[in-house]
Scaffold this active site. Sequence first.
Site, PDB file in Angstrom:
ATOM      1  N   SER A  85       0.805  -1.230   0.000  1.00 46.47           N
ATOM      2  CA  SER A  85       0.000   0.000   0.000  1.00 46.47           C
ATOM      3  C   SER A  85       0.837   1.280   0.000  1.00 46.47           C
ATOM      4  CB  SER A  85      -0.967   0.012   1.184  1.00 46.47           C
ATOM      5  OG  SER A  85      -0.291   0.334   2.361  1.00 46.47           O
TER       6      SER A  85
ATOM      7  N   LYS B 227       1.094   4.876   6.603  1.00 46.20           N
ATOM      8  CA  LYS B 227       0.261   5.694   5.715  1.00 46.20           C
ATOM      9  C   LYS B 227       0.812   7.111   5.620  1.00 46.20           C
ATOM     10  CE  LYS B 227      -2.815   2.511   5.064  1.00 46.20           C
ATOM     11  NZ  LYS B 227      -3.007   1.910   3.758  1.00 46.20           N
TER      12      LYS B 227
END
Lengths: 161, 175
Positions: free
Chosen positions: B56, B98
């Site tokens: 990700s 993230k």
Amino acid sequence: MNIKRILIFLLLAAATLYFLLPSDEKEIRNNLASLAEYCSSSGKEAPIAALKNVMLAGKLCSYPCRVQVESFNIDQDFNKKEFTDHVLMLKKMTMNTRFSFHDTVINFPMDGKAELVSTLRLDGKTEDNRFTDAYELNIHAEKTNGNWFFSSFTVIEFMEQ
Amino acid sequence: MPGKELRNGIDISNSIRKFLFPALTGNYLTRLILLGLSCFLFFSYILIPMRIQGHSMEPTYRNGSYAFCVRPQYLFTPIKRFDVVTVRFTGRSVMLLKRVLALPGDTLEFREGTLYINEERIDEPYLQHHSSWNLPVREVKQGYVYVVGDNRSTSMSEHHFGQVKIERIIGGVLF
């Protein structure tokens, strides 16, 4: 010198007792590890072995067992058959996936009841790739006839899109 | 003179031996335990080693690579937009990596993969693949930040992203 030796002996004895004596928390942690093991599946798992594991997973819960996963619109009380059917379906959908629980925190709000918060980690393998996923779970457990059973599983969705 | 050299040679090899295989005295064991304890505390609470598993955050952080989570990063400075942060689940064994895209009170929107923050088009040089994500405007709540991964080649439904409480952010990332 003797006092030192006695102190070391007492410390070792206390540590040994702590690790060997059974406790509610240890039983719940063991049940959680077993649940993860029974839900995990490998490509080599024979159908009979998979069925046996599903039945064993079913024995770790009390019924009705509530399952809430908001993102999949699941908020339902399952009886034993429904629960084991869903575990079997989950195993089929997540072939070659290993389940494991991490950072589990257990609280006992009242006698015979336990509240757990844990991170469920999935490590899987598809034909050409590996994947990892994780979910935070809120789990309730109840003590019945001296044994602990899971009574609800809720996926905590802490990221709001 | 040759005798002195020999003596010196013996002294040096003795010193090396003592350094590599010191006598297990009480003081030495105490120093060893303190060093082990310091390392444990440092790498458990200040600089947490991480193995990155997943795609990700590619291409910034590749699957299988290693990094450190710097816990004290946000003790004295606030979180800034575009910082890469670690977000915890229940504890620190499993964390999400993230990028912070929007801060409390900001509005965020994706139009055909292009990011708009507070109605302003934002260039994201860290992206490798342009996505076709569409996300209607939303406001980030107070006490929250909006985090998204750098790899937007997957569909939105396969990607963990959204606004998270600031208290869930463990720290920044080194390397």
